[in-house]
Design a protein around this motif. Structure first.
Motif, short mmCIF file in Angstrom:
data_model
loop_
_atom_site.label_atom_id
_atom_site.label_comp_id
_atom_site.label_asym_id
_atom_site.label_seq_id
_atom_site.Cartn_x
_atom_site.Cartn_y
_atom_site.Cartn_z
N TYR A 1 49.69 39.16 76.72
CA TYR A 1 48.33 39.63 76.40
C TYR A 1 48.35 41.12 76.08
N SER A 2 49.06 41.90 76.89
CA SER A 2 49.10 43.35 76.66
C SER A 2 49.77 43.67 75.33
N CYS B 1 40.27 56.79 62.81
CA CYS B 1 41.74 56.79 62.70
C CYS B 1 42.37 57.56 63.84
N ALA B 2 41.80 58.73 64.16
CA ALA B 2 42.37 59.57 65.22
C ALA B 2 42.21 58.93 66.60
N LEU B 3 41.06 58.30 66.85
CA LEU B 3 40.88 57.59 68.11
C LEU B 3 41.87 56.46 68.24
N ASN B 4 42.09 55.75 67.14
CA ASN B 4 43.04 54.64 67.18
C ASN B 4 44.45 55.14 67.51
N GLU B 5 44.83 56.25 66.90
CA GLU B 5 46.14 56.82 67.21
C GLU B 5 46.24 57.20 68.68
N LEU B 6 45.18 57.83 69.20
CA LEU B 6 45.17 58.22 70.61
C LEU B 6 45.26 57.00 71.52
N PHE B 7 44.48 55.97 71.22
CA PHE B 7 44.48 54.77 72.06
C PHE B 7 45.83 54.06 72.03
N LEU C 1 48.29 56.00 74.22
CA LEU C 1 48.04 55.80 75.65
C LEU C 1 48.26 54.35 76.06
N GLY C 2 47.86 53.41 75.21
CA GLY C 2 48.06 52.01 75.53
C GLY C 2 49.52 51.62 75.59
N SER C 3 50.35 52.26 74.79
CA SER C 3 51.79 51.95 74.80
C SER C 3 52.41 52.20 76.17
N LEU C 4 51.90 53.19 76.89
CA LEU C 4 52.49 53.57 78.17
C LEU C 4 52.46 52.45 79.19
N THR C 5 51.49 51.54 79.06
CA THR C 5 51.36 50.45 80.04
C THR C 5 51.68 49.09 79.42
N VAL D 1 45.11 49.52 76.08
CA VAL D 1 45.38 48.47 75.10
C VAL D 1 44.14 47.66 74.80
N ILE D 2 43.15 47.68 75.70
CA ILE D 2 41.92 46.91 75.45
C ILE D 2 40.88 47.73 74.71
#
Length: 376
Positions: free
Chosen positions: A44-45, A65-71, A74-78, A228-229
């Motif tokens: 799922y993740s 676009c910038a928010l997506n890059e930021l998310f 950060l989402g990759s870390l978990t 990631v969500i």
């Protein structure tokens, strides 16, 4: 060569492979298992991160676009299988590079569309600026302005402000010292060294709609859910969220500049820690920097050059500007204000002013027929 995520055949297992991701491939589970113990529902993740990447591939504004890059960062870390902390570190990930390049291309396209709209709206102002010759301003037409937070204005920097007040008086200018706290949003988190806040008082509490924006009780640095969500497509998110690299109050200087600019013909705007040598106090006037060009036209924005010995990343320093109360001068400040919701701008409003300066130069080139107005 090891990548940040397992690759698999033709990159099928890599969540940033937007056009070819397929976690159902039989090789993927084994590759992810080889990077560490997996928990039930790990797929799922990974799929959520891939979904986030697919959304970013179709972003339609610089903010989105910038928010997506930021998310994604950060989402990759978990996300299971991520080797961002591996030693020795991963040196290159071509799927990640390809994705960032595509995301950057879409952000530039969105930026150009925005600039072309602004240029079309203000084309008449550029035409008028080429046609009108005006005399240099009288001292009474110049305001020397500064913004300082109330604590600094009444405390350690009070003497410095008094010096600038005296300088304005000596040269016959208006003096404007603003200590208004313009930012009325709510700082609700400090995830990953950034300042996460609502845009203003009207959006206070908006973050409660998004679990990943809610910090752990008593721990502003830790979110309660993985990024990631997240989704940058949410209009409620884009309208309510600002993410700064500095405390939000640092942007108050830009808001104060916007407020004072219409009150006089010219505004000299400085940081309160800006200093002039005492020997120049009476002999040199900053008004002397307002000089016509070869065709007799006065400028609309005057900014300090960045010398070679200055920091290499400084293309414009926000500590000193002279701005004319003209449609073009006001456009410059408006362009900078619009970037407040670009997440993670380095050096806060200084980066916003620097980028807006480049945009204004691009529009000027467009008017003069030297290039498209959105190409800077």
């Amino acid at each position: 060569m090891e990548l940040l995520f397992p690759e698999g055949p033709n990159g099928a297992c890599h969540p940033l492979n937007v056009r070819g991701f397929s976690l159902e491939r039989p090789e993927c589970a084994a590759l992810y298992q080889g990077r560490g113990e997996l928990w039930n529902g790990w797929e799922y993740s990974v799929r959520q991160l891939a979904r986030l990447a697919a959304e970013g591939w179709n972003c339609t504004s610089v903010q989105e676009c910038a928010l997506n890059e930021l998310f994604i960062n950060l989402g990759s870390l978990t996300t299971p299988g991520f080797w961002g902390y591996r030693q020795p570190p991963v040196q290159h990930d071509h799927w990640r590079v390809r994705f960032w390049e595509g995301l950057a291309l879409r952000a530039r396209r969105a930026h150009r569309r925005q600039l072309k709209g602004a240029y079309a709206e203000h084309a008449a102002a550029f035409k008028e600026a080429e046609a009108v010759n005006e005399p240099r301003p009288l001292p009474s037409q110049v305001t020397l302005g500064v913004h300082a937070d109330p604590k600094s204005a009444a405390g350690p920097w009070k003497g410095q402000l008094e010096v600038w007040k005296a300088y304005a008086s000596v040269h016959g200018w208006r003096w404007h010292a603003d200590d208004t706290p313009y930012f009325d949003g709510t700082l609700f988190a400090k995830f990953f060294g950034l300042y996460w806040a609502s845009t203003d008082a009207a959006h206070a509490g908006f973050e409660r709609q998004f679990q990943y924006l809610i910090p752990m009780p008593g721990r502003m640095e830790i979110p309660t859910a993985s990024f990631v969500i997240a989704s940058a497509r949410s209009a409620a998110l884009r309208g309510g969220l600002v993410v700064f690299t500095q405390p939000p109050k640092y942007w108050d200087s830009l808001e104060a500049l916007h407020a004072v600019l219409p009150l006089n013909s010219w505004t000299i705007w400085i940081d309160y820690d800006f200093t002039m040598s005492p020997c120049c106090f009476e002999e040199f006037s900053l008004r002397d920097l307002i000089q016509p060009d070869g065709d007799g036209h006065l400028p609309h924005v005057i900014v300090r050059d960045s010398p070679r010995e200055d920091y290499h990343h400084h293309c414009a320093n926000a500590g000193f500007f002279i701005i004319r109360n003209s449609p073009i001068g006001r456009l410059f400040v408006d362009l900078a204000q619009q970037k407040r919701q670009w997440p993670g701008l380095p050096y806060g409003y200084q980066a916003a002013l620097a980028e807006s300066l480049l945009e204004l130069l691009g529009m000027e080139r467009g008017w003069r027929g030297e290039g498209a107005p959105g190409e800077t």
